[in-house]
Design a protein around this motif. Structure first.
Motif, PDB file in Angstrom:
ATOM      1  N   THR A 153       8.143  -9.320  -5.162  1.00  0.00           N
ATOM      2  CA  THR A 153       9.303 -10.130  -5.168  1.00  0.00           C
ATOM      3  C   THR A 153       9.339 -11.470  -5.516  1.00  0.00           C
ATOM      4  O   THR A 153      10.284 -11.963  -6.301  1.00  0.00           O
ATOM      5  CB  THR A 153       9.680 -10.146  -3.471  1.00  0.00           C
ATOM      6  OG1 THR A 153       9.783  -8.610  -2.927  1.00  0.00           O
ATOM      7  CG2 THR A 153      11.003 -10.745  -3.184  1.00  0.00           C
ATOM      8  N   ALA A 154       8.203 -12.166  -5.462  1.00  0.00           N
ATOM      9  CA  ALA A 154       8.244 -13.653  -5.986  1.00  0.00           C
ATOM     10  C   ALA A 154       8.388 -13.566  -7.384  1.00  0.00           C
ATOM     11  O   ALA A 154       9.059 -14.397  -8.059  1.00  0.00           O
ATOM     12  CB  ALA A 154       6.887 -14.240  -5.455  1.00  0.00           C
ATOM     13  N   MET A 155       7.632 -12.577  -7.976  1.00  0.00           N
ATOM     14  CA  MET A 155       7.663 -12.733  -9.439  1.00  0.00           C
ATOM     15  C   MET A 155       9.105 -12.361  -9.920  1.00  0.00           C
ATOM     16  O   MET A 155       9.301 -13.168 -10.826  1.00  0.00           O
ATOM     17  CB  MET A 155       6.905 -11.644  -9.974  1.00  0.00           C
ATOM     18  CG  MET A 155       6.706 -11.329 -11.483  1.00  0.00           C
ATOM     19  SD  MET A 155       5.845  -9.941 -12.181  1.00  0.00           S
ATOM     20  CE  MET A 155       7.544  -8.820 -12.217  1.00  0.00           C
ATOM     21  N   PHE A 156       9.965 -11.368  -9.572  1.00  0.00           N
ATOM     22  CA  PHE A 156      11.285 -11.297  -9.777  1.00  0.00           C
ATOM     23  C   PHE A 156      12.070 -12.408  -9.502  1.00  0.00           C
ATOM     24  O   PHE A 156      13.093 -12.791 -10.140  1.00  0.00           O
ATOM     25  CB  PHE A 156      11.753  -9.827  -9.320  1.00  0.00           C
ATOM     26  CG  PHE A 156      11.362  -8.704  -9.919  1.00  0.00           C
ATOM     27  CD1 PHE A 156      11.732  -8.557 -11.309  1.00  0.00           C
ATOM     28  CD2 PHE A 156      10.491  -7.620  -9.433  1.00  0.00           C
ATOM     29  CE1 PHE A 156      11.225  -7.450 -12.097  1.00  0.00           C
ATOM     30  CE2 PHE A 156       9.982  -6.453  -9.964  1.00  0.00           C
ATOM     31  CZ  PHE A 156      10.266  -6.414 -11.257  1.00  0.00           C
ATOM     32  N   GLU A 157      11.725 -13.118  -8.414  1.00  0.00           N
ATOM     33  CA  GLU A 157      12.445 -14.130  -7.992  1.00  0.00           C
ATOM     34  C   GLU A 157      12.031 -15.549  -8.700  1.00  0.00           C
ATOM     35  O   GLU A 157      12.552 -16.484  -8.446  1.00  0.00           O
ATOM     36  CB  GLU A 157      12.501 -14.445  -6.460  1.00  0.00           C
ATOM     37  CG  GLU A 157      13.326 -13.442  -5.826  1.00  0.00           C
ATOM     38  CD  GLU A 157      13.287 -13.319  -4.412  1.00  0.00           C
ATOM     39  OE1 GLU A 157      12.456 -14.453  -3.731  1.00  0.00           O
ATOM     40  OE2 GLU A 157      13.909 -12.399  -3.619  1.00  0.00           O
ATOM     41  N   LYS A 158      11.150 -15.491  -9.520  1.00  0.00           N
ATOM     42  CA  LYS A 158      10.232 -16.412 -10.268  1.00  0.00           C
ATOM     43  C   LYS A 158      10.233 -17.819  -9.343  1.00  0.00           C
ATOM     44  O   LYS A 158      10.212 -18.774  -9.550  1.00  0.00           O
ATOM     45  CB  LYS A 158      11.513 -17.031 -11.327  1.00  0.00           C
ATOM     46  CG  LYS A 158      11.500 -15.807 -12.416  1.00  0.00           C
ATOM     47  CD  LYS A 158      12.266 -16.362 -13.454  1.00  0.00           C
ATOM     48  CE  LYS A 158      12.488 -15.048 -14.604  1.00  0.00           C
ATOM     49  NZ  LYS A 158      13.360 -15.500 -15.753  1.00  0.00           N
ATOM     50  N   ARG A 159       9.322 -17.487  -8.321  1.00  0.00           N
ATOM     51  CA  ARG A 159       8.951 -18.388  -7.281  1.00  0.00           C
ATOM     52  C   ARG A 159       7.438 -18.227  -6.837  1.00  0.00           C
ATOM     53  O   ARG A 159       7.100 -17.094  -7.268  1.00  0.00           O
ATOM     54  CB  ARG A 159       9.710 -18.542  -6.115  1.00  0.00           C
ATOM     55  CG  ARG A 159       9.595 -17.079  -5.284  1.00  0.00           C
ATOM     56  CD  ARG A 159      10.430 -17.127  -3.889  1.00  0.00           C
ATOM     57  NE  ARG A 159      10.504 -15.815  -3.181  1.00  0.00           N
ATOM     58  CZ  ARG A 159       9.494 -15.221  -2.576  1.00  0.00           C
ATOM     59  NH1 ARG A 159       8.312 -15.910  -2.341  1.00  0.00           N
ATOM     60  NH2 ARG A 159       9.364 -14.108  -1.949  1.00  0.00           N
ATOM     61  N   PRO A 160       6.720 -19.234  -6.347  1.00  0.00           N
ATOM     62  CA  PRO A 160       5.377 -19.025  -5.903  1.00  0.00           C
ATOM     63  C   PRO A 160       5.264 -18.094  -4.852  1.00  0.00           C
ATOM     64  O   PRO A 160       5.963 -18.245  -3.838  1.00  0.00           O
ATOM     65  CB  PRO A 160       4.901 -20.534  -5.722  1.00  0.00           C
ATOM     66  CG  PRO A 160       5.878 -21.291  -6.229  1.00  0.00           C
ATOM     67  CD  PRO A 160       7.235 -20.764  -6.217  1.00  0.00           C
ATOM     68  N   PRO A 161       4.112 -17.050  -4.842  1.00  0.00           N
ATOM     69  CA  PRO A 161       4.265 -16.381  -3.724  1.00  0.00           C
ATOM     70  C   PRO A 161       3.444 -16.822  -2.692  1.00  0.00           C
ATOM     71  O   PRO A 161       2.802 -17.902  -2.777  1.00  0.00           O
ATOM     72  CB  PRO A 161       3.456 -14.982  -4.069  1.00  0.00           C
ATOM     73  CG  PRO A 161       2.751 -15.748  -5.208  1.00  0.00           C
ATOM     74  CD  PRO A 161       3.406 -16.773  -5.754  1.00  0.00           C
ATOM     75  N   GLU A 162       3.957 -16.465  -1.192  1.00  0.00           N
ATOM     76  CA  GLU A 162       3.012 -16.932   0.088  1.00  0.00           C
ATOM     77  C   GLU A 162       2.475 -15.861   0.647  1.00  0.00           C
ATOM     78  O   GLU A 162       2.968 -14.954   1.266  1.00  0.00           O
ATOM     79  CB  GLU A 162       4.120 -17.648   0.879  1.00  0.00           C
ATOM     80  CG  GLU A 162       4.690 -18.871   0.230  1.00  0.00           C
ATOM     81  CD  GLU A 162       5.701 -19.527   1.544  1.00  0.00           C
ATOM     82  OE1 GLU A 162       5.796 -18.948   2.623  1.00  0.00           O
ATOM     83  OE2 GLU A 162       6.583 -20.285   1.041  1.00  0.00           O
ATOM     84  N   PHE A 163       1.192 -15.556   0.222  1.00  0.00           N
ATOM     85  CA  PHE A 163       0.184 -14.557   0.810  1.00  0.00           C
ATOM     86  C   PHE A 163      -0.263 -14.730   2.172  1.00  0.00           C
ATOM     87  O   PHE A 163      -0.763 -15.833   2.507  1.00  0.00           O
ATOM     88  CB  PHE A 163      -0.822 -14.171  -0.170  1.00  0.00           C
ATOM     89  CG  PHE A 163      -0.388 -13.734  -1.696  1.00  0.00           C
ATOM     90  CD1 PHE A 163       0.654 -12.369  -1.695  1.00  0.00           C
ATOM     91  CD2 PHE A 163      -0.775 -14.437  -2.775  1.00  0.00           C
ATOM     92  CE1 PHE A 163       0.905 -12.140  -3.049  1.00  0.00           C
ATOM     93  CE2 PHE A 163      -0.351 -14.103  -3.958  1.00  0.00           C
ATOM     94  CZ  PHE A 163       0.545 -12.860  -4.128  1.00  0.00           C
ATOM     95  N   GLN A 164      -0.392 -13.604   2.810  1.00  0.00           N
ATOM     96  CA  GLN A 164      -0.772 -13.773   4.248  1.00  0.00           C
ATOM     97  C   GLN A 164      -1.834 -12.905   4.696  1.00  0.00           C
ATOM     98  O   GLN A 164      -2.236 -12.959   5.715  1.00  0.00           O
ATOM     99  CB  GLN A 164       0.525 -13.359   5.320  1.00  0.00           C
ATOM    100  CG  GLN A 164       2.008 -13.992   5.007  1.00  0.00           C
ATOM    101  CD  GLN A 164       2.009 -15.524   5.445  1.00  0.00           C
ATOM    102  OE1 GLN A 164       1.107 -16.005   6.213  1.00  0.00           O
ATOM    103  NE2 GLN A 164       2.443 -16.434   4.568  1.00  0.00           N
ATOM    104  N   GLY A 165      -2.343 -12.225   3.467  1.00  0.00           N
ATOM    105  CA  GLY A 165      -3.631 -11.365   3.897  1.00  0.00           C
ATOM    106  C   GLY A 165      -3.242 -10.088   4.771  1.00  0.00           C
ATOM    107  O   GLY A 165      -3.839  -9.780   5.633  1.00  0.00           O
ATOM    108  N   GLU A 166      -1.778  -9.875   4.628  1.00  0.00           N
ATOM    109  CA  GLU A 166      -1.508  -8.549   5.506  1.00  0.00           C
ATOM    110  C   GLU A 166      -0.766  -7.408   4.415  1.00  0.00           C
ATOM    111  O   GLU A 166      -0.475  -7.754   3.453  1.00  0.00           O
ATOM    112  CB  GLU A 166      -0.297  -9.005   6.296  1.00  0.00           C
ATOM    113  CG  GLU A 166      -0.792  -9.601   7.492  1.00  0.00           C
ATOM    114  CD  GLU A 166       0.598 -10.309   8.364  1.00  0.00           C
ATOM    115  OE1 GLU A 166       1.463  -9.594   8.394  1.00  0.00           O
ATOM    116  OE2 GLU A 166       0.098 -11.058   9.162  1.00  0.00           O
TER     117      GLU A 166
END
Length: 274
Positions: free
Chosen positions: A261-274
């Motif tokens: 989703t972040a790639m398509f929205e061109k924003r940094p991802p926020e990973f939670q480890g889930e």
């Protein structure tokens, strides 16, 4: 070579064939046609005794953006569903092994393959060049084992074949960070043999080497590849089997959804480890 393909063109001059990635995805992204056609292309070249060397390159400004996520999303959709049970996971496992075999068709080709890389070579693009014999690049080439940034363990060849090409620390740095490296760095760590001023010079060098190989006795050239490959076949095969099982079990995650989703929205991802 009278066959017409959607993902590549094949041109033959003398004893050398040039395979050029043409998409149809942007940046020669690897969609369904690529995965279906690659084994057919390299199988037919392998079977043609007149072809003694193969040059692999990309059309346009880039070698390849890697996996065409938009076109291949259906492959992930079923296994990403909440509570995906054995059937979708087994289907994903089978599909993944088919994709692995597409890249393996390049590695198993008895005819030497020389890649000429310009522009971006990302993800699946690195999987592909890890399966060739010799790699050249233009000065503008950039490489990235980027799967980690999408929350994916690279699974169609990079992690199986790059350990036989790169120093372990350099490989781990690339795979664990997902960072981009330029052509000079790629040459320094041994990912490419040589760097040339531009795409034309890199391609010309690949063809010069291809002609040099093609002038040698073809059965002996096949034999050299066979003997060299014998040292790696079992290790690569075991690694591919292992990652296929690992990803079928652990690939589906909230982080994967976030990464894509972040790639398509061109924003940094926020990973939670889930």
């Amino acid at each position: 070579m009278g066959d017409t393909y959607e993902s590549v063109t094949v041109d033959v001059e003398g004893h050398v064939a040039q395979v050029t990635l043409i998409g149809p995805g942007k940046g020669n992204a690897m969609g369904p046609a690529f995965w279906a056609e690659l084994p057919e292309v390299f199988g037919s070249l392998d079977a043609d005794p007149a072809i003694r060397a193969i040059v692999l390159t990309g059309s346009g400004k880039h070698f390849s953006y890697g996996l065409d996520l938009a076109a291949m999303g259906g492959t992930l959709a079923a296994v990403m569903a909440d509570g995906a049970t054995a059937k979708p996971r087994a289907d994903f496992h089978a599909h993944l092994k088919t994709m692995q075999q597409s890249i393996t068709a390049v590695a198993d080709c008895r005819t030497p393959v020389i890649a000429s890389v310009h522009g971006w070579c990302i993800g699946g693009g690195v999987d592909l060049i890890s399966a060739v014999d010799i790699r050249y690049a233009s000065a503008d080439a950039k490489f990235s084992v980027r799967e980690v940034k999408l929350a994916i363990v690279a699974d169609v060849g990079s992690l199986a074949r790059l350990p036989l090409i790169l120093n372990d620390g350099h490989l781990r740095e690339l795979a664990l960070t997902g960072r981009d490296i330029d052509a000079s760095r790629a040459e320094k760590i041994g990912l490419v043999n040589d760097v040339y001023d531009d795409a034309e010079a890199s391609l010309a060098a690949a063809h010069a080497t291809a002609r040099e190989i093609a002038a040698n006795p073809p059965l002996v050239v096949n034999g050299i590849k066979d003997v060299l490959d014998e040292q790696r076949t079992a290790a690569v095969s075991a690694s591919l089997r292992y990652v296929a099982a690992w990803n079928s079990a652990f690939l589906p995650s909230k982080d994967l959804s976030e990464g894509i989703t972040a790639m398509f929205e061109k924003r940094p991802p926020e990973f939670q480890g889930e």
